[in-house]
Design a protein around this motif. Structure first.
Motif, PDB file in Angstrom:
ATOM      1  N   ASP A 141       0.863  -1.178   0.000  1.00 49.94           N
ATOM      2  CA  ASP A 141       0.000   0.000   0.000  1.00 49.94           C
ATOM      3  C   ASP A 141       0.905   1.235   0.000  1.00 49.94           C
ATOM      4  N   ARG A 142       0.912   1.945  -1.147  1.00 47.91           N
ATOM      5  CA  ARG A 142       1.852   3.072  -1.275  1.00 47.91           C
ATOM      6  C   ARG A 142       1.705   4.103  -0.166  1.00 47.91           C
ATOM      7  N   LEU A 143       0.466   4.312   0.309  1.00 47.52           N
ATOM      8  CA  LEU A 143       0.287   5.338   1.338  1.00 47.52           C
ATOM      9  C   LEU A 143       0.927   4.887   2.651  1.00 47.52           C
ATOM     10  N   LEU A 187      -0.425  10.968 -10.022  1.00 46.35           N
ATOM     11  CA  LEU A 187      -1.529  10.264  -9.355  1.00 46.35           C
ATOM     12  C   LEU A 187      -1.226   8.775  -9.462  1.00 46.35           C
ATOM     13  N   LYS A 188      -1.268   8.071  -8.328  1.00 54.71           N
ATOM     14  CA  LYS A 188      -0.918   6.645  -8.336  1.00 54.71           C
ATOM     15  C   LYS A 188      -1.958   5.840  -7.565  1.00 54.71           C
ATOM     16  N   THR A 189      -2.183   4.609  -8.000  1.00 57.60           N
ATOM     17  CA  THR A 189      -3.045   3.718  -7.214  1.00 57.60           C
ATOM     18  C   THR A 189      -2.271   3.316  -5.960  1.00 57.60           C
ATOM     19  N   GLY A 237      -0.612   1.823 -13.258  1.00 62.87           N
ATOM     20  CA  GLY A 237      -1.329   2.409 -12.120  1.00 62.87           C
ATOM     21  C   GLY A 237      -0.828   3.778 -11.733  1.00 62.87           C
ATOM     22  N   GLN A 238      -0.316   4.556 -12.699  1.00 68.64           N
ATOM     23  CA  GLN A 238       0.049   5.933 -12.370  1.00 68.64           C
ATOM     24  C   GLN A 238      -0.060   6.844 -13.587  1.00 68.64           C
ATOM     25  N   ALA A 239      -0.288   8.119 -13.326  1.00 72.60           N
ATOM     26  CA  ALA A 239      -0.411   9.096 -14.413  1.00 72.60           C
ATOM     27  C   ALA A 239       0.180  10.421 -13.949  1.00 72.60           C
ATOM     28  N   LEU A 299      -1.723  11.231  -4.371  1.00 69.25           N
ATOM     29  CA  LEU A 299      -1.176  12.239  -5.275  1.00 69.25           C
ATOM     30  C   LEU A 299       0.178  12.652  -4.716  1.00 69.25           C
ATOM     31  N   GLU A 300       1.157  12.663  -5.608  1.00 73.29           N
ATOM     32  CA  GLU A 300       2.533  12.872  -5.165  1.00 73.29           C
ATOM     33  C   GLU A 300       3.144  13.983  -6.009  1.00 73.29           C
ATOM     34  N   CYS A 301       4.014  14.766  -5.427  1.00 70.82           N
ATOM     35  CA  CYS A 301       4.725  15.801  -6.179  1.00 70.82           C
ATOM     36  C   CYS A 301       5.608  15.128  -7.240  1.00 70.82           C
ATOM     37  N   PHE A 302       5.648  15.665  -8.452  1.00 70.08           N
ATOM     38  CA  PHE A 302       6.566  15.151  -9.478  1.00 70.08           C
ATOM     39  C   PHE A 302       7.958  15.675  -9.134  1.00 70.08           C
ATOM     40  N   ILE A 303       8.910  14.766  -9.020  1.00 76.64           N
ATOM     41  CA  ILE A 303      10.271  15.157  -8.629  1.00 76.64           C
ATOM     42  C   ILE A 303      11.131  15.319  -9.883  1.00 76.64           C
ATOM     43  N   ASP A 304      11.688  16.503 -10.031  1.00 72.67           N
ATOM     44  CA  ASP A 304      12.549  16.773 -11.184  1.00 72.67           C
ATOM     45  C   ASP A 304      13.962  16.308 -10.812  1.00 72.67           C
ATOM     46  N   HIS A 335      19.007  12.111 -11.322  1.00 70.81           N
ATOM     47  CA  HIS A 335      19.010  10.723 -11.784  1.00 70.81           C
ATOM     48  C   HIS A 335      18.342   9.866 -10.724  1.00 70.81           C
ATOM     49  N   GLU A 336      18.145   8.584 -11.043  1.00 68.52           N
ATOM     50  CA  GLU A 336      17.558   7.670 -10.068  1.00 68.52           C
ATOM     51  C   GLU A 336      18.620   6.675  -9.623  1.00 68.52           C
ATOM     52  N   CYS A 337      18.475   6.176  -8.409  1.00 68.28           N
ATOM     53  CA  CYS A 337      19.385   5.136  -7.925  1.00 68.28           C
ATOM     54  C   CYS A 337      18.645   4.254  -6.924  1.00 68.28           C
ATOM     55  N   VAL A 355      18.123   3.559 -14.724  1.00 67.97           N
ATOM     56  CA  VAL A 355      17.455   4.358 -15.754  1.00 67.97           C
ATOM     57  C   VAL A 355      16.116   3.698 -16.062  1.00 67.97           C
ATOM     58  N   HIS A 356      15.041   4.459 -15.851  1.00 64.12           N
ATOM     59  CA  HIS A 356      13.688   3.965 -16.151  1.00 64.12           C
ATOM     60  C   HIS A 356      13.173   4.642 -17.411  1.00 64.12           C
ATOM     61  N   GLN A 357      12.279   3.944 -18.093  1.00 65.18           N
ATOM     62  CA  GLN A 357      11.594   4.561 -19.218  1.00 65.18           C
ATOM     63  C   GLN A 357      10.124   4.174 -19.123  1.00 65.18           C
ATOM     64  N   PHE A 378      15.439   5.487  -5.017  1.00 63.85           N
ATOM     65  CA  PHE A 378      15.535   6.917  -4.711  1.00 63.85           C
ATOM     66  C   PHE A 378      15.536   7.770  -5.974  1.00 63.85           C
ATOM     67  N   PHE A 379      15.092   9.021  -5.793  1.00 63.97           N
ATOM     68  CA  PHE A 379      15.344  10.074  -6.773  1.00 63.97           C
ATOM     69  C   PHE A 379      16.505  10.882  -6.207  1.00 63.97           C
ATOM     70  N   SER A 380      17.522  11.141  -7.017  1.00 67.42           N
ATOM     71  CA  SER A 380      18.640  11.955  -6.558  1.00 67.42           C
ATOM     72  C   SER A 380      18.411  13.386  -7.021  1.00 67.42           C
ATOM     73  N   ALA A 437      13.299   9.215  -1.178  1.00 65.74           N
ATOM     74  CA  ALA A 437      12.946   7.794  -1.359  1.00 65.74           C
ATOM     75  C   ALA A 437      11.627   7.685  -2.113  1.00 65.74           C
ATOM     76  N   ASN A 438      11.545   6.714  -3.024  1.00 66.15           N
ATOM     77  CA  ASN A 438      10.284   6.482  -3.734  1.00 66.15           C
ATOM     78  C   ASN A 438       9.573   5.275  -3.149  1.00 66.15           C
ATOM     79  N   GLU A 439      10.192   4.094  -3.247  1.00 62.74           N
ATOM     80  CA  GLU A 439       9.527   2.903  -2.701  1.00 62.74           C
ATOM     81  C   GLU A 439      10.570   1.830  -2.434  1.00 62.74           C
ATOM     82  N   TYR A 440      10.160   0.826  -1.662  1.00 62.43           N
ATOM     83  CA  TYR A 440      11.078  -0.288  -1.410  1.00 62.43           C
ATOM     84  C   TYR A 440      10.471  -1.591  -1.904  1.00 62.43           C
TER      85      TYR A 440
END
Ligand code: AMP
Length: 372
Positions: free
Chosen positions: A96-98, A136-138, A147-149, A171-176, A179-181, A202-204, A246-248, A255-258
């Motif tokens: 559960d993301r929340l 926006l994520k489920t 499950g996200q937009a 609903l989550e802030c978009f992080i600019d 890079h990701e790690c 690197v995600h796409q 993580f987003f760097s 942190a995004n998720e584990y």
């Protein structure tokens, strides 16, 4: 020792590949008769709560998972009958993301500003608070970008609300991000923690495409990642491998998720570390001493999605290892990966030059982002 695994996908398959030489045998439970780990152990086909399947798993010395959305009741049932690692609580939060975000926050790990959204007025209030762009994520069952937009303006609200089912969202802030790690670590039953080198990822379109063991991460970045993962492992009294993504950013890691299991961002550890994440996961789960998480040379991993390229062409490249998961092709499906390993950075670059002409345009263009 016999290890039961809930899920028989590629992670279970790679666990079995790592566990065989240690004398471990495997029992898998998976809803699909084509589950690819079935080549390497006994596969029982049935739903997650299949009584015969659970009986087979309960008879194992240890039970672990290759799938993080196994129903909590199934894990609780098994935990009452045999030793289950990682702990069911680690799955409950990750499902559960929340709950997951609140847990990270509670442990002092920075996360993106986030709000719970269950109704249209909630959504409007959350957008007001967080602003555009936002994501926006489920709360449940979202993975690999599903499950996200991303929302850029008010016009995006209604289509995203409809597409994501209109309930139980965040609903989550978009992080600019720069890079990701991701950091993968293993914790043993007696509380020893060993961290792998940070993986640059690197995600796409929300899906991991490339990962590389970082050779010289800034010390502050590494320390923040290791402190965050250690806090999480200790809080959960965790046993096994876990990866935190993580987003760097300019201000450090967010942190995004584990993932409470071996993770795609550390597949390179099979050839690129002394003891792979799969072997260390099993060592921890089975109460065996942990292996070294030290890097062996320099590694880059390529995910193969949708179809597998020609293995023979890639295998001509010195230092390249090939992993075909034996799965039926389907658009976007993870079918395998390749890892290029070299002793020195100069040799890695030479290897990458040999790999480059074999890659499709899109994958080649992503290589830049690894900043090797
Ligand atoms: P997730 O499903 O949360 O693991 O997200 C998959 C990928 O989508 C991430 O690795 C990012 O590339 C992207 N993403 C997810 N959330 C955000 C965010 N808040 N800001 C920017 N990119 C994101």
């Amino acid at each position: 020792m016999r290890v039961g695994i809930l899920g028989g996908g590629q992670l279970a398959r790679m666990m079995a590949e790592a566990g065989g030489p240690m004398g471990l045998s495997f029992q898998f439970l998976d809803p699909s008769a084509q589950a690819c780990a079935g080549d390497l152990g006994a596969l029982h086909v049935g739903p997650w709560d299949d009584p015969d399947g659970l009986e087979l798993l309960a008879a194992c010395d240890r039970v672990t998972c290759d799938f993080e959305n196994v129903p909590a009741a199934v894990l609780a049932d098994l935990a009452a009958r045999t030793r289950v690692h990682p702990p069911p609580a680690a799955f409950a939060a990750a499902q559960d993301r929340l709950v997951e975000k609140r847990l990270l926050e509670q442990l002092g790990i920075p996360i993106a500003p986030v709000a719970s959204v269950s109704t249209r007025p909630d959504l409007l209030a959350a957008v007001e608070e967080i602003g555009y762009p936002c994501v926006l994520k489920t709360r449940r069952l979202g993975y690999d970008g599903k499950g996200q937009a991303v929302l850029y303006s008010h016009e995006d609200l209604e289509p995203a609300w409809q597409a994501l089912g209109g309930r139980d969202l965040i609903l989550e802030c978009f992080i600019d991000f720069k890079h990701e790690c991701a950091l993968t670590a293993v914790r043993s039953g007696d509380g020893e923690i060993r961290c792998y080198p940070l993986s640059r990822t690197v995600h796409q379109r929300g899906v991991l495409r490339l990962a590389a063991g970082m050779h010289q991460p800034p010390p502050a970045l590494l320390e923040q990642a290791e402190t965050s993962v250690s806090a999480l492992l200790e809080h959960l009294d965790y046993v096994g491998c876990l990866s935190l993504e993580f987003f760097s950013t300019e201000d450090g890691l967010i942190a995004n998720e584990y993932a409470p299991r071996p993770h795609n961002s550390a597949h390179w550890t099979i050839e690129g570390a002394v003891c792979s994440q799969f072997e260390n996961h099993l060592r921890a789960v089975c109460g065996l001493p942990l292996g070294s998480t030290r890097r062996r040379g320099h590694s880059v991993m390529f995910n193969w999605l949708g179809d597998l390229p020609d293995a023979a062409a890639f295998l001509r490249v010195p230092g390249l290892a090939w992993h075909d998961y034996h799965k039926q092709p389907r658009p976007g499906r993870k079918l395998g990966h390749a890892t290029l390993v070299a002793d020195t950075l100069a040799e890695l670059h030479a290897g990458l030059e040999a790999v480059r002409p074999l890659l499709d345009r899109e994958t080649e263009s992503l290589l830049e982002q690894l900043a090797l």
